[in-house]
Enzyme design. Structure first.
Site, PDB file in Angstrom:
ATOM      1  N   ASP A  35      -5.910   4.041  -7.968  1.00  0.00           N
ATOM      2  CA  ASP A  35      -7.185   4.025  -7.240  1.00  0.00           C
ATOM      3  C   ASP A  35      -7.797   5.420  -7.163  1.00  0.00           C
ATOM      4  O   ASP A  35      -7.484   6.214  -6.284  1.00  0.00           O
ATOM      5  CB  ASP A  35      -6.970   3.449  -5.835  1.00  0.00           C
ATOM      6  CG  ASP A  35      -8.267   3.356  -5.038  1.00  0.00           C
ATOM      7  OD1 ASP A  35      -9.311   3.834  -5.532  1.00  0.00           O
ATOM      8  OD2 ASP A  35      -8.244   2.822  -3.925  1.00  0.00           O
ATOM      9  N   SER A  58       0.873  -1.176   0.000  1.00  0.00           N
ATOM     10  CA  SER A  58       0.000   0.000   0.000  1.00  0.00           C
ATOM     11  C   SER A  58       0.910   1.226   0.000  1.00  0.00           C
ATOM     12  O   SER A  58       2.141   1.091   0.128  1.00  0.00           O
ATOM     13  CB  SER A  58      -0.856  -0.005   1.265  1.00  0.00           C
ATOM     14  OG  SER A  58      -0.004   0.122   2.406  1.00  0.00           O
ATOM     15  N   ASP A 106      -0.297  -1.013  -4.448  1.00  0.00           N
ATOM     16  CA  ASP A 106      -1.675  -1.320  -4.064  1.00  0.00           C
ATOM     17  C   ASP A 106      -2.448  -0.071  -3.630  1.00  0.00           C
ATOM     18  O   ASP A 106      -2.117   0.533  -2.621  1.00  0.00           O
ATOM     19  CB  ASP A 106      -1.598  -2.341  -2.909  1.00  0.00           C
ATOM     20  CG  ASP A 106      -2.932  -2.994  -2.607  1.00  0.00           C
ATOM     21  OD1 ASP A 106      -3.798  -3.018  -3.502  1.00  0.00           O
ATOM     22  OD2 ASP A 106      -3.098  -3.475  -1.465  1.00  0.00           O
TER      23      ASP A 106
HETATM   24 ZN   LIG Z   1      -7.717  -3.545  -1.876  1.00  0.00          ZN
END
Ligand SMILES: [Zn+2]
Length: 286
Positions: free
Chosen positions: A102, A48, A80
């Site tokens: 994202d 992340s 991520d």
């Molecule tokens: Zn996820």
């Protein structure tokens, strides 16, 4: 073979490639060993933004390269849920194999512009980098929580997903159909497979990704794979297994005074490996 080739093969073979997060070398090695021993063709490991800050982008790339080489097993490193172009660019420049741009909290148009910008940049550096976009609001965080309201209004809408894929050129698509990040203790997590099937029917081309597999029943995961999921993110339960083993060791009088890191981290990493093996078997349809 590159990650997108493995995902294509997974689709043909009706199985899914696992994705597991790491922030330390012992967990990374445990994940790779678990996936290899369970007979997976490859594994995805992710950091992340927070994990990447802790490990370091270049360090993560070097670690993954060394472990893959040492274990003679294909390992793909994923950024991520990276949320800005700058962060995605930094991971791509450092040598990551895969990016999740994202923008799921942005409005549709901004999310499309962001995913498109990251995809174009990634492909200009290396066409084999696999890029994932996300649409629909995936609630929760990678922790144990009591309850999270899940409403069909948060699900990814089939027409919007198809439009997003066409406009961005992404390889993988993260969708929301009842899944959440983390584990909830006071409610049953349930996937809406019918809804997911409607998304796939609109555009069967990308590799569909299930986030938040921790806390889901095996049966739900099997149905999701059958309906077209080829990549599954499993994280929170790994963290819990690692944490619980450490807690147990530090509260047991026979081990609580151990100060040699590999002696107390080793057993915790072993728990991670066992869980990765169990989940990999499930993802492989065994
Ligand atoms: Zn996820």
């Amino acid at each position: 073979m590159h990650l997108n080739d493995y995902l294509k093969k997974a689709k043909e073979g009706n199985y899914a490639i696992g994705h597991f997060n790491f922030a330390t070398g012992d967990v990374l090695k445990a994940v790779v060993a678990g996936a290899k021993e369970a007979g997976a063709p490859c594994v995805m490991v992710g950091t992340s933004e927070g994990e990447a800050d802790f490990v370091g982008l270049k360090e993560a790339v070097a670690l993954v390269g060394a472990v893959a080489d040492d274990m003679q097993f294909p390992v793909f490193l994923n950024a991520d849920h990276f949320k800005s172009f700058e962060k995605c660019k930094a991971a791509i420049d450092a040598g990551y194999d895969s990016i999740i741009a994202d923008g799921s909290k942005l409005a549709m148009a901004e999310n499309i512009a962001f995913a498109k910008q990251v995809t174009e940049y990634a492909k200009s550096i290396n066409p084999d980098i696999s890029v994932e976009g996300e649409l629909g609001y995936l609630k929760g965080s990678s922790e144990v929580q009591t309850k999270i309201e899940i409403s069909p209004a948060d699900y990814s809408k089939p027409e919007e997903v198809a439009d997003f894929i066409t406009q961005t050129g992404i390889d993988r698509m993260a969708v929301v159909f009842g899944n959440i990040h983390g584990i909830v203790t006071d409610q049953v997590e349930k996937l809406d497979i019918d809804h997911f099937s409607k998304i796939v029917a609109m555009d069967p081309n990308p590799s569909y990704v299930l986030h938040g597999a921790s806390g889901l029943k095996d049966e739900d995961i099997k149905l999701a794979i059958y309906a077209g999921i080829v990549n599954i993110h499993f994280n929170t339960e790994l963290r819990v297994a690692y944490h619980n083993k450490l807690k147990e060791e530090f509260s047991d009088p026979t081990t609580s005074n151990e100060t040699t890191p590999y002696k107390y981290l080793g057993p915790a990493a072993e728990e991670v490996k066992k869980l990765v093996m169990t989940k990999t078997n499930l993802f492989m349809g065994k």
